[in-house]
Design an enzyme around this catalytic site. Sequence first.
Site, PDB file in Angstrom:
ATOM      1  N   LYS A  50       0.829  -1.218   0.000  1.00 21.28           N
ATOM      2  CA  LYS A  50       0.000   0.000   0.000  1.00 21.28           C
ATOM      3  C   LYS A  50       0.856   1.257   0.000  1.00 21.28           C
ATOM      4  O   LYS A  50       2.034   1.248   0.390  1.00 21.28           O
ATOM      5  CB  LYS A  50      -0.948   0.021   1.210  1.00 21.28           C
ATOM      6  CG  LYS A  50      -0.269  -0.091   2.592  1.00 21.28           C
ATOM      7  CD  LYS A  50       0.247   1.219   3.168  1.00 21.28           C
ATOM      8  CE  LYS A  50       1.039   1.021   4.451  1.00 21.28           C
ATOM      9  NZ  LYS A  50       1.776   2.220   4.897  1.00 21.28           N
ATOM     10  N   ASP A  87      -1.969  -2.011   9.890  1.00 19.23           N
ATOM     11  CA  ASP A  87      -2.183  -2.006   8.437  1.00 19.23           C
ATOM     12  C   ASP A  87      -2.741  -3.327   7.900  1.00 19.23           C
ATOM     13  O   ASP A  87      -3.005  -3.438   6.704  1.00 19.23           O
ATOM     14  CB  ASP A  87      -0.861  -1.720   7.707  1.00 19.23           C
ATOM     15  CG  ASP A  87      -0.363  -0.305   7.934  1.00 19.23           C
ATOM     16  OD1 ASP A  87      -1.196   0.576   8.259  1.00 19.23           O
ATOM     17  OD2 ASP A  87       0.850  -0.075   7.796  1.00 19.23           O
TER      18      ASP A  87
HETATM   19  O1  C5P Z   1       0.680  -1.740  14.295  1.00 20.99           O
HETATM   20  P1  C5P Z   1       2.084  -1.832  13.803  1.00 20.99           P
HETATM   21  O2  C5P Z   1       2.784  -3.051  14.300  1.00 20.99           O
HETATM   22  O3  C5P Z   1       2.182  -1.634  12.330  1.00 20.99           O
HETATM   23  O4  C5P Z   1       2.843  -0.584  14.444  1.00 20.99           O
HETATM   24  C1  C5P Z   1       4.233  -0.584  14.690  1.00 20.99           C
HETATM   25  C2  C5P Z   1       4.568   0.589  15.585  1.00 20.99           C
HETATM   26  O5  C5P Z   1       4.344   1.829  14.893  1.00 20.99           O
HETATM   27  C3  C5P Z   1       3.755   0.706  16.860  1.00 20.99           C
HETATM   28  O6  C5P Z   1       4.306  -0.075  17.883  1.00 20.99           O
HETATM   29  C4  C5P Z   1       3.857   2.201  17.159  1.00 20.99           C
HETATM   30  O7  C5P Z   1       5.108   2.502  17.764  1.00 20.99           O
HETATM   31  C5  C5P Z   1       3.865   2.819  15.770  1.00 20.99           C
HETATM   32  N1  C5P Z   1       2.504   3.228  15.361  1.00 20.99           N
HETATM   33  C6  C5P Z   1       1.958   4.357  15.924  1.00 20.99           C
HETATM   34  N2  C5P Z   1       0.681   4.750  15.558  1.00 20.99           N
HETATM   35  C7  C5P Z   1      -0.023   4.055  14.640  1.00 20.99           C
HETATM   36  C8  C5P Z   1       0.527   2.898  14.039  1.00 20.99           C
HETATM   37  C9  C5P Z   1       1.806   2.503  14.437  1.00 20.99           C
HETATM   38  O8  C5P Z   1       2.595   5.031  16.744  1.00 20.99           O
HETATM   39  N3  C5P Z   1      -1.255   4.455  14.323  1.00 20.99           N
END
Ligand code: C5P
Length: 319
Positions: free
Chosen positions: A18, A146
């Site tokens: 994406k 995501d």
């Molecule tokens: O959810 P995902 O594993 O993709 O997110 C990885 C990291 O990115 C989270 O632990 C956080 O530190 C950051 N993040 C965030 N806000 C979001 C998505 C991700 O701060 N909306």
Amino acid sequence: MSDAGERRDRVHVRAPGKINLFLGVGPLDGDGYHALSTVFQAVSLYEDVIATPSDDFSLAVTGVADPSTVPLDDRNLAMRAAKVLAAATGHDGGVHLEIRKSVPVAGGMGGGSADAAAALVACNELWRTGLGHDRLHELGARLGADVPFALSGGTAVGTGRGDVLTPALARGRYEWVLIPDDEGLSTPAVYRAYDVVRAENGPAFYAGREEIDPFEVPPSFFQALLTGEPEELAGCLRNQLEAGSFRLRPELEETIDREVGGAVLAGIVSGSGPTIALLCEDAPTADRTAERLRARGRAALRAHGPVRGAHVISAAEQR
Ligand code: C5P
């Protein structure tokens, strides 16, 4: 037509990477996540996951220059997805997952999330666990912000952590050139760098050029998507998180400034980066731009969007 309905010995699922066409970043919540207002577009760089029956859980990954960048244990999102689905459904067997990667690793294009989405769909089919879209979406959101979008695909607005999705009305086909970086960026590190920029410049800061409202995708953005005209969309692309990526890797901003112009309509960091996405006027321009970059020794990938989310592919579609 899928052949997976009859055969349970091998299920092949394809899920897209994406680009965030718009990404407004709100404040940090109590759980270490940021509230987002984002618009996703699924693009034609795909992760293929092939699931075969096994007593335990195992993983093999191909398509990456440096295999050490992809974990093969429980840190791998596809592995976690398979185990989460087994736990949620009471399935007591395992699976072997073969992941064929095309989305840049740690590139801000949701490759790991696509792996998780593909693994959920593949295991659900292989094990005949029969979970519907909503339940898969719920399990996906637990794995990463995501993952739900990699299941849905197309063009969608994401709120919450980016995991609460509403399909967006979009016309047209958009032609992209993606410039990956040899070295990935850690998503949490980019959000932390962004927090520093935000503390220094305020919540409406957008890469030093103008201000945006991090809580709302502007109506003009949706109007642009409805025209189906790349020129219209080009004027609306915004990624507030870029400020964090630029702070960690200033050359990204230089590359965008250098490459954009003429029929290369706009450039943006994809998600947390470091992959750069260039939106081109048409496919021939995008092809030429990618060739020009490669001639200068840069990696460049071609893709178009939007494309569909994670789906089982038939034997006829397989290479
Ligand atoms: O959810 P995902 O594993 O993709 O997110 C990885 C990291 O990115 C989270 O632990 C956080 O530190 C950051 N993040 C965030 N806000 C979001 C998505 C991700 O701060 N909306």
